[in-house]
Each structure stands twice: as structure tokens, then as C-alpha cells.
Write a protein that holds these residues in place. Structure first.
Motif, PDB file in Angstrom:
ATOM      1  N   PRO A 167      63.394  45.764  90.933  1.00 20.20           N
ATOM      2  CA  PRO A 167      62.837  44.725  90.062  1.00 20.20           C
ATOM      3  C   PRO A 167      61.498  45.164  89.467  1.00 20.20           C
ATOM      4  O   PRO A 167      60.601  45.601  90.189  1.00 20.20           O
ATOM      5  N   ARG A 168      61.390  45.087  88.130  1.00 20.89           N
ATOM      6  CA  ARG A 168      60.146  45.482  87.464  1.00 20.89           C
ATOM      7  C   ARG A 168      59.648  44.446  86.474  1.00 20.89           C
ATOM      8  O   ARG A 168      58.650  44.672  85.800  1.00 20.89           O
ATOM      9  N   ILE A 169      60.318  43.330  86.364  1.00 20.83           N
ATOM     10  CA  ILE A 169      59.837  42.286  85.463  1.00 20.83           C
ATOM     11  C   ILE A 169      58.662  41.603  86.154  1.00 20.83           C
ATOM     12  O   ILE A 169      58.819  41.047  87.246  1.00 20.83           O
ATOM     13  N   ALA A 170      57.502  41.677  85.518  1.00 23.24           N
ATOM     14  CA  ALA A 170      56.278  41.150  86.143  1.00 23.24           C
ATOM     15  C   ALA A 170      56.387  39.660  86.448  1.00 23.24           C
ATOM     16  O   ALA A 170      55.888  39.197  87.472  1.00 23.24           O
ATOM     17  N   ASP A 171      57.035  38.923  85.582  1.00 21.32           N
ATOM     18  CA  ASP A 171      57.169  37.467  85.742  1.00 21.32           C
ATOM     19  C   ASP A 171      58.625  37.070  85.504  1.00 21.32           C
ATOM     20  O   ASP A 171      58.974  36.586  84.422  1.00 21.32           O
ATOM     21  N   PRO A 172      59.505  37.291  86.506  1.00 19.48           N
ATOM     22  CA  PRO A 172      60.926  36.998  86.290  1.00 19.48           C
ATOM     23  C   PRO A 172      61.200  35.534  85.951  1.00 19.48           C
ATOM     24  O   PRO A 172      62.054  35.239  85.115  1.00 19.48           O
ATOM     25  N   ASP A 173      60.474  34.609  86.563  1.00 29.02           N
ATOM     26  CA  ASP A 173      60.687  33.192  86.250  1.00 29.02           C
ATOM     27  C   ASP A 173      60.275  32.889  84.811  1.00 29.02           C
ATOM     28  O   ASP A 173      60.945  32.130  84.111  1.00 29.02           O
ATOM     29  N   THR A 221      67.508  50.016  89.857  1.00 26.46           N
ATOM     30  CA  THR A 221      67.606  48.560  89.762  1.00 26.46           C
ATOM     31  C   THR A 221      66.453  47.859  90.486  1.00 26.46           C
ATOM     32  O   THR A 221      66.530  46.657  90.758  1.00 26.46           O
ATOM     33  N   GLN A 244      65.874  50.199  73.025  1.00 26.22           N
ATOM     34  CA  GLN A 244      64.608  50.483  73.708  1.00 26.22           C
ATOM     35  C   GLN A 244      64.820  51.500  74.831  1.00 26.22           C
ATOM     36  O   GLN A 244      64.032  52.413  75.008  1.00 26.22           O
ATOM     37  N   PHE A 247      60.277  35.073  82.343  1.00 24.67           N
ATOM     38  CA  PHE A 247      61.284  35.668  81.478  1.00 24.67           C
ATOM     39  C   PHE A 247      62.522  34.782  81.400  1.00 24.67           C
ATOM     40  O   PHE A 247      63.058  34.543  80.321  1.00 24.67           O
ATOM     41  N   PHE A 248      62.973  34.281  82.542  1.00 25.50           N
ATOM     42  CA  PHE A 248      64.147  33.415  82.556  1.00 25.50           C
ATOM     43  C   PHE A 248      63.898  32.164  81.707  1.00 25.50           C
ATOM     44  O   PHE A 248      64.765  31.737  80.942  1.00 25.50           O
ATOM     45  N   LEU A 307      67.578  45.789  73.408  1.00 26.64           N
ATOM     46  CA  LEU A 307      67.132  46.396  74.665  1.00 26.64           C
ATOM     47  C   LEU A 307      67.785  47.756  74.892  1.00 26.64           C
ATOM     48  O   LEU A 307      67.136  48.681  75.408  1.00 26.64           O
TER      49      LEU A 307
END
Length: 71
Positions: free
Chosen positions: A7-13, A5, A45, A15-16, A42
Motif C-alpha cells: 500500500p502506497r496511497i498516503a490517504d486511502p480513505d 502491491t 502513468q 482517495f476512496f 493510470l
């Protein structure tokens, strides 16, 4: 299986913001259907059944913690 878990989303904001925008103008039912399609895309994926099971368990546990905190 232990779910990673980290965090790996480069740009979480970012993405949101994309997710919120995808729901703009949709009814509650259309939003639920969008979420369901996104989950299935997903999940495909990811592909690993053990990882998907662990993710479902983690999501249920997180939802339970949120529900319990509100009581």
C-alpha cells in the motif's frame, strides 16, 4: 514480473471518497466509462507493459477469489 502491491496511497480513505464523489450522479454506463478512462490514464502513468500485465493478472485473480468466496 512481481507486482509490488505494498500500500502506497498516503490517504486511502480520502482517495476512496474522491472516487465515490467522481461517480456521484452518473448512470451505470457513465460510471463504466469514467472507470475505463481512469484506468487508461493510470496505465499511461505506469507505462511499463510488464507491470500492466501483472496488474491485470492480479486484478483478475482477485476478482476470481471474490467470486469463488460468494458461492
Amino acid at each position: 514480473m512481481t507486482l509490488d502491491t505494498t500500500p502506497r496511497i498516503a490517504d486511502p480513505d480520502g482517495f476512496f471518497a474522491l472516487l465515490v464523489e467522481a461517480h456521484r450522479g452518473l448512470s451505470a454506463e457513465e460510471s463504466r466509462r469514467l472507470d475505463a478512462r481512469l484506468v487508461l490514464i493510470l496505465a499511461n502513468q505506469v507505462g511499463d507493459m510488464a507491470a500492466l500485465c501483472a496488474a491485470i493478472e492480479a486484478a483478475r485473480a482477485a476478482g476470481t477469489k471474490v467470486s469463488d468466496a460468494g458461492r
